[in-house]
Design a protein around this motif. Structure first.
Motif, PDB file in Angstrom:
ATOM      1  N   GLU A   1       0.823  -1.207   0.000  1.00 34.07           N
ATOM      2  CA  GLU A   1       0.000   0.000   0.000  1.00 34.07           C
ATOM      3  C   GLU A   1       0.855   1.253   0.000  1.00 34.07           C
ATOM      4  O   GLU A   1       1.735   1.415   0.840  1.00 34.07           O
ATOM      5  N   ARG A   2       0.569   2.138  -0.905  1.00 39.07           N
ATOM      6  CA  ARG A   2       1.346   3.375  -1.033  1.00 39.07           C
ATOM      7  C   ARG A   2       1.284   4.205   0.245  1.00 39.07           C
ATOM      8  O   ARG A   2       2.287   4.775   0.670  1.00 39.07           O
ATOM      9  N   LYS A   3       0.102   4.280   0.868  1.00 35.57           N
ATOM     10  CA  LYS A   3      -0.039   5.085   2.087  1.00 35.57           C
ATOM     11  C   LYS A   3       0.898   4.599   3.187  1.00 35.57           C
ATOM     12  O   LYS A   3       1.482   5.395   3.910  1.00 35.57           O
ATOM     13  N   ILE A   4       1.042   3.302   3.316  1.00 35.82           N
ATOM     14  CA  ILE A   4       1.927   2.744   4.337  1.00 35.82           C
ATOM     15  C   ILE A   4       3.385   3.056   4.001  1.00 35.82           C
ATOM     16  O   ILE A   4       4.165   3.458   4.870  1.00 35.82           O
ATOM     17  N   CYS A   5       3.748   2.889   2.747  1.00 36.08           N
ATOM     18  CA  CYS A   5       5.126   3.176   2.339  1.00 36.08           C
ATOM     19  C   CYS A   5       5.451   4.656   2.506  1.00 36.08           C
ATOM     20  O   CYS A   5       6.528   5.000   3.007  1.00 36.08           O
ATOM     21  N   ASP A   6       4.519   5.519   2.113  1.00 32.34           N
ATOM     22  CA  ASP A   6       4.734   6.959   2.306  1.00 32.34           C
ATOM     23  C   ASP A   6       4.886   7.282   3.791  1.00 32.34           C
ATOM     24  O   ASP A   6       5.732   8.093   4.180  1.00 32.34           O
ATOM     25  N   ALA A   7       4.065   6.629   4.618  1.00 30.73           N
ATOM     26  CA  ALA A   7       4.163   6.842   6.071  1.00 30.73           C
ATOM     27  C   ALA A   7       5.514   6.369   6.594  1.00 30.73           C
ATOM     28  O   ALA A   7       6.084   6.990   7.488  1.00 30.73           O
ATOM     29  N   GLY A   8       6.053   5.287   6.033  1.00 30.04           N
ATOM     30  CA  GLY A   8       7.373   4.798   6.434  1.00 30.04           C
ATOM     31  C   GLY A   8       8.453   5.839   6.198  1.00 30.04           C
ATOM     32  O   GLY A   8       9.297   6.082   7.061  1.00 30.04           O
ATOM     33  N   PHE A   9       8.414   6.479   5.041  1.00 31.83           N
ATOM     34  CA  PHE A   9       9.389   7.525   4.739  1.00 31.83           C
ATOM     35  C   PHE A   9       9.187   8.728   5.659  1.00 31.83           C
ATOM     36  O   PHE A   9      10.160   9.317   6.149  1.00 31.83           O
ATOM     37  N   GLU A  10       7.933   9.077   5.909  1.00 32.37           N
ATOM     38  CA  GLU A  10       7.642  10.197   6.804  1.00 32.37           C
ATOM     39  C   GLU A  10       8.136   9.909   8.221  1.00 32.37           C
ATOM     40  O   GLU A  10       8.756  10.753   8.867  1.00 32.37           O
ATOM     41  N   ARG A  11       7.890   8.700   8.695  1.00 28.89           N
ATOM     42  CA  ARG A  11       8.333   8.319  10.044  1.00 28.89           C
ATOM     43  C   ARG A  11       9.858   8.326  10.142  1.00 28.89           C
ATOM     44  O   ARG A  11      10.417   8.740  11.152  1.00 28.89           O
ATOM     45  N   ALA A  12      10.527   7.843   9.100  1.00 28.87           N
ATOM     46  CA  ALA A  12      11.993   7.848   9.103  1.00 28.87           C
ATOM     47  C   ALA A  12      12.514   9.272   9.214  1.00 28.87           C
ATOM     48  O   ALA A  12      13.412   9.555  10.020  1.00 28.87           O
ATOM     49  N   ASN A  13      11.937  10.164   8.437  1.00 27.95           N
ATOM     50  CA  ASN A  13      12.374  11.562   8.493  1.00 27.95           C
ATOM     51  C   ASN A  13      12.052  12.196   9.840  1.00 27.95           C
ATOM     52  O   ASN A  13      12.852  12.989  10.351  1.00 27.95           O
ATOM     53  N   ASP A  14      10.918  11.836  10.435  1.00 27.52           N
ATOM     54  CA  ASP A  14      10.580  12.338  11.775  1.00 27.52           C
ATOM     55  C   ASP A  14      11.649  11.926  12.795  1.00 27.52           C
ATOM     56  O   ASP A  14      12.108  12.748  13.587  1.00 27.52           O
ATOM     57  N   ILE A  15      12.011  10.650  12.769  1.00 25.33           N
ATOM     58  CA  ILE A  15      13.003  10.135  13.719  1.00 25.33           C
ATOM     59  C   ILE A  15      14.353  10.818  13.506  1.00 25.33           C
ATOM     60  O   ILE A  15      14.982  11.291  14.454  1.00 25.33           O
ATOM     61  N   ILE A  16      14.786  10.892  12.264  1.00 29.81           N
ATOM     62  CA  ILE A  16      16.096  11.467  11.966  1.00 29.81           C
ATOM     63  C   ILE A  16      16.113  12.964  12.293  1.00 29.81           C
ATOM     64  O   ILE A  16      17.083  13.460  12.877  1.00 29.81           O
ATOM     65  N   ASP A  17      15.043  13.662  11.943  1.00 30.35           N
ATOM     66  CA  ASP A  17      14.972  15.096  12.262  1.00 30.35           C
ATOM     67  C   ASP A  17      15.016  15.326  13.770  1.00 30.35           C
ATOM     68  O   ASP A  17      15.713  16.219  14.250  1.00 30.35           O
ATOM     69  N   ARG A  18      14.286  14.503  14.525  1.00 27.80           N
ATOM     70  CA  ARG A  18      14.283  14.661  15.985  1.00 27.80           C
ATOM     71  C   ARG A  18      15.664  14.343  16.558  1.00 27.80           C
ATOM     72  O   ARG A  18      16.137  15.026  17.471  1.00 27.80           O
ATOM     73  N   CYS A  19      16.289  13.308  16.015  1.00 28.02           N
ATOM     74  CA  CYS A  19      17.640  12.956  16.469  1.00 28.02           C
ATOM     75  C   CYS A  19      18.624  14.080  16.182  1.00 28.02           C
ATOM     76  O   CYS A  19      19.523  14.333  16.991  1.00 28.02           O
ATOM     77  N   SER A  20      18.455  14.769  15.065  1.00 25.97           N
ATOM     78  CA  SER A  20      19.381  15.860  14.746  1.00 25.97           C
ATOM     79  C   SER A  20      19.258  16.989  15.763  1.00 25.97           C
ATOM     80  O   SER A  20      20.246  17.639  16.088  1.00 25.97           O
ATOM     81  N   VAL A  21      18.063  17.200  16.308  1.00 24.03           N
ATOM     82  CA  VAL A  21      17.849  18.216  17.344  1.00 24.03           C
ATOM     83  C   VAL A  21      18.467  17.762  18.661  1.00 24.03           C
ATOM     84  O   VAL A  21      19.032  18.568  19.402  1.00 24.03           O
ATOM     85  N   LEU A  22      18.362  16.476  18.942  1.00 26.13           N
ATOM     86  CA  LEU A  22      18.822  15.931  20.234  1.00 26.13           C
ATOM     87  C   LEU A  22      20.281  15.498  20.229  1.00 26.13           C
ATOM     88  O   LEU A  22      20.804  15.111  21.290  1.00 26.13           O
TER      89      LEU A  22
END
Length: 134
Positions: A105-126
């Motif tokens: 499902e495209r929605k799940i795959c798109d969410a996977g990329f979004e979640r990865a960027n969320d984690i990495i962006d938060r890690c860059s702040v921390l």
């Protein structure tokens, strides 16, 4: 040559996953990718990139055996509640739905990329300042 900045390295994994998912060929009529093999590889690549960023921020050390997801969740919960939320959602989406299930499902795959960027962006702040200096 391995990148010394774990955030840049994690972002490289996301870029690689993007190239991988394209090999699956997206069918806009069904909103599905055609080949779950590439979805699985992309999901595992995304999660691996997230682990690089998480290990740098949470100072996860590999001891005997592999660190479990519980170890990451515990460390994230102690460090930052927002990061913990991202780890919970990201693990489920990237590792389980994409990596194990190969959900096309495209929605799940798109969410996977979004979640990865969320984690990495938060890690860059921390990210500890000492990690960026080395």
């Amino acid at each position: 040559m391995e990148n010394t900045d774990p955030i840049l390295e994690a972002r490289r994994y996301v870029a690689n996953a993007s190239e991988i998912i394209e090999k699956s060929v997206y069918d806009p009529e069904t909103n599905l990718y055609r080949d779950k093999k590439y979805v699985r590889i992309a999901g595992n690549t995304l999660w691996s990139g997230c682990l690089i960023a998480l290990e740098a921020v949470l100072q996860i050390r590999k001891g005997k055996g592999r660190p479990s997801i519980e170890k990451y969740k515990e460390a994230a919960g102690k460090r930052d509640r927002t990061l913990l939320k991202y780890v919970n959602a990201g693990y489920e989406t990237m590792h389980l739905f994409m990596g194990y299930d190969g959900s096309k499902e495209r929605k799940i795959c798109d969410a996977g990329f979004e979640r990865a960027n969320d984690i990495i962006d938060r890690c860059s702040v921390l990210m500890p300042k000492t990690a960026l200096a080395s």
